[in-house]
Design a protein around this motif. Structure first.
Motif, mmCIF file in Angstrom:
data_model
loop_
_atom_site.group_PDB
_atom_site.id
_atom_site.type_symbol
_atom_site.label_atom_id
_atom_site.label_comp_id
_atom_site.label_asym_id
_atom_site.label_seq_id
_atom_site.Cartn_x
_atom_site.Cartn_y
_atom_site.Cartn_z
ATOM 1 N N ALA A 65 0.847 -1.203 0.000
ATOM 2 C CA ALA A 65 0.000 0.000 0.000
ATOM 3 C C ALA A 65 0.880 1.249 0.000
ATOM 4 O O ALA A 65 1.931 1.275 0.646
ATOM 5 N N ALA A 253 4.286 -16.956 14.032
ATOM 6 C CA ALA A 253 3.322 -17.885 14.642
ATOM 7 C C ALA A 253 2.105 -18.066 13.732
ATOM 8 O O ALA A 253 1.064 -17.449 13.961
ATOM 9 N N HIS A 410 -5.723 -8.258 -3.907
ATOM 10 C CA HIS A 410 -6.938 -7.453 -3.728
ATOM 11 C C HIS A 410 -8.176 -8.349 -3.723
ATOM 12 O O HIS A 410 -8.407 -9.079 -4.687
ATOM 13 N N GLY A 438 -11.591 -7.133 8.316
ATOM 14 C CA GLY A 438 -10.546 -6.903 7.306
ATOM 15 C C GLY A 438 -11.077 -6.659 5.915
ATOM 16 O O GLY A 438 -12.274 -6.538 5.683
ATOM 17 N N GLY A 445 -8.820 -1.461 1.553
ATOM 18 C CA GLY A 445 -8.088 -0.194 1.647
ATOM 19 C C GLY A 445 -7.823 0.081 3.118
ATOM 20 O O GLY A 445 -8.539 -0.422 4.003
HETATM 21 C C1 FAD Z 1 0.057 -3.808 -4.007
HETATM 22 C C2 FAD Z 1 -1.003 -3.203 -3.121
HETATM 23 C C3 FAD Z 1 -1.157 -1.832 -3.080
HETATM 24 C C4 FAD Z 1 -2.142 -1.271 -2.263
HETATM 25 N N1 FAD Z 1 -2.248 0.080 -2.196
HETATM 26 C C5 FAD Z 1 -3.107 0.636 -1.338
HETATM 27 C C6 FAD Z 1 -3.119 2.035 -1.152
HETATM 28 O O1 FAD Z 1 -2.312 2.774 -1.732
HETATM 29 N N2 FAD Z 1 -4.032 2.550 -0.290
HETATM 30 C C7 FAD Z 1 -4.908 1.757 0.413
HETATM 31 O O2 FAD Z 1 -5.712 2.280 1.196
HETATM 32 N N3 FAD Z 1 -4.894 0.413 0.279
HETATM 33 C C8 FAD Z 1 -4.013 -0.169 -0.568
HETATM 34 N N4 FAD Z 1 -3.950 -1.518 -0.688
HETATM 35 C C9 FAD Z 1 -4.880 -2.328 0.103
HETATM 36 C C10 FAD Z 1 -4.416 -2.419 1.559
HETATM 37 O O3 FAD Z 1 -3.029 -2.606 1.599
HETATM 38 C C11 FAD Z 1 -5.094 -3.600 2.219
HETATM 39 O O4 FAD Z 1 -6.500 -3.490 2.078
HETATM 40 C C12 FAD Z 1 -4.776 -3.696 3.715
HETATM 41 O O5 FAD Z 1 -3.414 -3.483 3.965
HETATM 42 C C13 FAD Z 1 -5.218 -5.063 4.193
HETATM 43 O O6 FAD Z 1 -4.918 -5.198 5.550
HETATM 44 P P1 FAD Z 1 -5.331 -6.516 6.346
HETATM 45 O O7 FAD Z 1 -4.741 -6.407 7.689
HETATM 46 O O8 FAD Z 1 -6.820 -6.719 6.267
HETATM 47 O O9 FAD Z 1 -4.701 -7.718 5.507
HETATM 48 P P2 FAD Z 1 -3.132 -8.068 5.281
HETATM 49 O O10 FAD Z 1 -2.326 -6.854 5.140
HETATM 50 O O11 FAD Z 1 -3.142 -9.061 4.181
HETATM 51 O O12 FAD Z 1 -2.742 -8.759 6.636
HETATM 52 C C14 FAD Z 1 -3.042 -10.084 6.947
HETATM 53 C C15 FAD Z 1 -1.941 -10.617 7.871
HETATM 54 O O13 FAD Z 1 -2.278 -11.958 8.227
HETATM 55 C C16 FAD Z 1 -1.075 -12.720 8.215
HETATM 56 N N5 FAD Z 1 -1.459 -14.134 8.070
HETATM 57 C C17 FAD Z 1 -1.896 -14.791 6.978
HETATM 58 N N6 FAD Z 1 -2.182 -16.071 7.263
HETATM 59 C C18 FAD Z 1 -1.915 -16.231 8.590
HETATM 60 C C19 FAD Z 1 -2.056 -17.307 9.501
HETATM 61 N N7 FAD Z 1 -2.500 -18.513 9.118
HETATM 62 N N8 FAD Z 1 -1.719 -17.123 10.808
HETATM 63 C C20 FAD Z 1 -1.267 -15.902 11.231
HETATM 64 N N9 FAD Z 1 -1.119 -14.842 10.413
HETATM 65 C C21 FAD Z 1 -1.451 -15.011 9.114
HETATM 66 C C22 FAD Z 1 -0.310 -12.164 7.041
HETATM 67 O O14 FAD Z 1 1.070 -12.496 7.143
HETATM 68 C C23 FAD Z 1 -0.577 -10.674 7.181
HETATM 69 O O15 FAD Z 1 0.378 -10.048 7.999
HETATM 70 C C24 FAD Z 1 -2.991 -2.112 -1.487
HETATM 71 C C25 FAD Z 1 -2.827 -3.500 -1.538
HETATM 72 C C26 FAD Z 1 -1.834 -4.044 -2.338
HETATM 73 C C27 FAD Z 1 -1.640 -5.534 -2.361
#
Ligand code: FAD
Length: 473
Positions: A65, A253, A410, A438, A445
């Motif tokens: 992001a 973990a 995404h 999430g 985002g």
């Molecule tokens: C390339 C890219 C660019 C982006 N750009 C933007 C932007 O500019 N602005 C914006 O607002 N959003 C952006 N986004 C979207 C935004 O990054 C995500 O929506 C947000 O970071 C998701 O957060 P999350 O915590 O829900 O999921 P994630 O960030 O996917 O976190 C999930 C976590 O769970 C962990 N995990 C997975 N499986 C397990 C398990 N079995 N046990 C324990 N841990 C586990 C992973 O290691 C990870 O740390 C972008 C996404 C991408 C991929």
């Protein structure tokens, strides 16, 4: 669940959602006696998930992001709460507009189109993006009758019906390519833009935008203005992690499964097996589907129906003097109708000045589909070649290239997404203490994830009718 003993709450995943949830649990639980015992399980050896700032050769760049909208309250509020307000870096207002590739030519996306429906549609009409025929079709929108019924509809169908096929190809599609690499023929308008059906019923999108808070927002805080943190977005993840109680964060973990135990939950990793009263699941839907399979195959099945697109982000650093293009915009977006593999690019050193030495120009391009699924070198070749052609970079070679690949980048809210959420909510009623949060559910985002994580925490601390809460936050 024994309400008398300290509540044990597990949070799965230390991406921005899980971190926000754990932080909020700490914040809300601080005044309670006894304080809830919180454990945050993360598979990786670092926090942040898709938030990952890196440094190379004096350049700070984002592998995941990149920024959030200056008008997104949840993210800004949290940044200030954490004392990071002075680190906020606004995108350069002179270079806030994206260029769109239309018929092989780059044309500026007009002001106020950050929300897919143009909030400033006069500026949009003045831009050269639509032909005269396309403009007339666009202007006829307020006179079209509203569609009756509650059926879900794709973005292509909805915007095609209201604004015409040209607006879909030249505005809706490139914006989606920028945001989620989605296919507008499959994405659900009801799940991505729930307010639009309402606007349609109240006299049309153009009239609605004219009156709506979006227009006010567009006037007050330009939705095209993006915000990041001076030392990278990872500072936000790290600041959240620092606020957690000591011993709360378990890195390396991976949670392999959840199981029901004595009215509560057992969280299993390869090295531990611990009981909890409530589990906040902040994993992407495909990972959570695996963890929950033994508990409820139906929930796992619904989670697997939420597809994800892959993405590769390629960061390229060029000697500034080797580039003939002025890079005087935020970046460029490429509609699929242009038949290219590049989905978009940010002119990183123009958009957020000060993050690279003055002699370097940093570009950040991204691809989806096959180009994102191959190896790093293949993704880099595609991005370099396409940027060279589109921007006319000639023989310039990047000084260095970095590739970050995101196999599940995404979530795609495809048609039927709202129905899937209803099925999840209904199944979860038989699993008290299981809360899902999430990007997979009600908004992808950073800002939406922060909102969802904090809401999950509030739910976790509020038993309903003597039972632990359950549902999708
Ligand atoms: C390339 C890219 C660019 C982006 N750009 C933007 C932007 O500019 N602005 C914006 O607002 N959003 C952006 N986004 C979207 C935004 O990054 C995500 O929506 C947000 O970071 C998701 O957060 P999350 O915590 O829900 O999921 P994630 O960030 O996917 O976190 C999930 C976590 O769970 C962990 N995990 C997975 N499986 C397990 C398990 N079995 N046990 C324990 N841990 C586990 C992973 O290691 C990870 O740390 C972008 C996404 C991408 C991929």
């Amino acid at each position: 669940m024994n309400q008398a003993r300290p509540r044990r709450i597990a949070v799965l995943g230390a991406g921005i959602t899980g971190l926000a949830a754990a932080y909020e649990l700490r914040r809300r639980g601080g005044g309670r006696q006894p304080q809830p015992d919180i454990v945050l399980f993360e598979a990786d050896t670092r926090v942040g998930g898709k938030v990952r700032s890196e440094k190379h050769d004096g350049v700070l760049y984002e592998a995941g992001a990149e920024s959030f909208g200056a008008a997104q309250p949840q993210a800004m509020e949290l940044v200030r709460e954490l004392g990071l307000g002075h680190d906020v870096l606004h995108s350069d207002p002179r270079r806030r507009l994206f260029l769109v590739l239309a018929g092989g030519r780059l044309t500026p996306l007009p002001e106020g189109v950050g929300q897919v429906v143009p909030a400033r549609w006069l500026s949009f009409l003045r831009s050269g993006l639509l032909t005269w025929k396309g403009r007339l079709r666009f202007l006829g929108e307020p006179f079209l009758p509203a569609e009756e019924g509650e059926a879900d509809e794709s973005l292509s169908a909805f915007f095609g019906r209201r604004l015409g096929p040209e607006a879909v190809a030249r505005i809706v599609e490139p914006l989606l390519a920028g945001a989620c690499l989605g296919d507008p023929c499959r994405l659900s308008v009801r799940s991505l833009f729930p307010h639009l059906a309402d606007m349609e019923r109240r006299g049309g999108l153009l009239r609605g935008c004219w009156k709506s808070p979006m227009r006010r927002l567009a006037a007050e805080a330009d939705p095209a203005l993006a915000v990041t943190l001076r030392n990278g977005l990872s500072t936000l993840a790290e600041a959240l992690a620092k606020r957690l109680p000591s011993g709360c964060l378990r890195l390396g973990a991976p949670v392999v499964r959840l199981a029901r135990r004595n009215g509560g939950w057992e969280v299993r990793t390869p090295h531990s097996n611990e009981p909890f009263d409530v589990v906040v699941c902040a994993l992407p839907a495909p990972a959570l589907a695996q963890v929950l399979e033994p508990v409820d195959p139906e929930v796992s099945g619904v989670l697997r129906e939420i597809p994800y697109s892959a993405a590769a982000v390629v960061t390229l650093a060029y000697e500034r003097k080797a580039l003939s293009h002025p890079l005087d915009a935020a970046g460029l977006l490429v509609p699929r109708s242009e038949g290219r593999r590049l989905a978009g690019a940010v002119f990183a050193s123009s958009r957020f000045p000060g993050r690279a030495p003055a002699d370097l120009a940093v570009l950040r391009g991204w691809v989806g589909g096959e180009a994102a699924s191959g190896d790093d070198a293949a993704a880099a070749r595609v991005v370099r070649a396409e940027l060279r052609e589109i921007l006319g970079l000639g023989e310039a070679h990047p000084r260095w290239t970095r590739v970050a690949r995101w196999p599940a980048a995404h979530p795609q809210y495809t048609i039927g997404h709202a129905l899937r959420l209803r099925r999840l909510e209904s199944c979860l009623q038989s699993h008290p203490g299981l809360i899902l949060a999430g990007e997979s559910y009600r908004g992808a985002g950073l800002s939406d994830c922060i909102r969802s994580g904090r809401l999950a925490a509030a739910k976790a601390l509020t038993p309903a009718g003597g039972r632990a809460a359950a549902g999708v936050a």
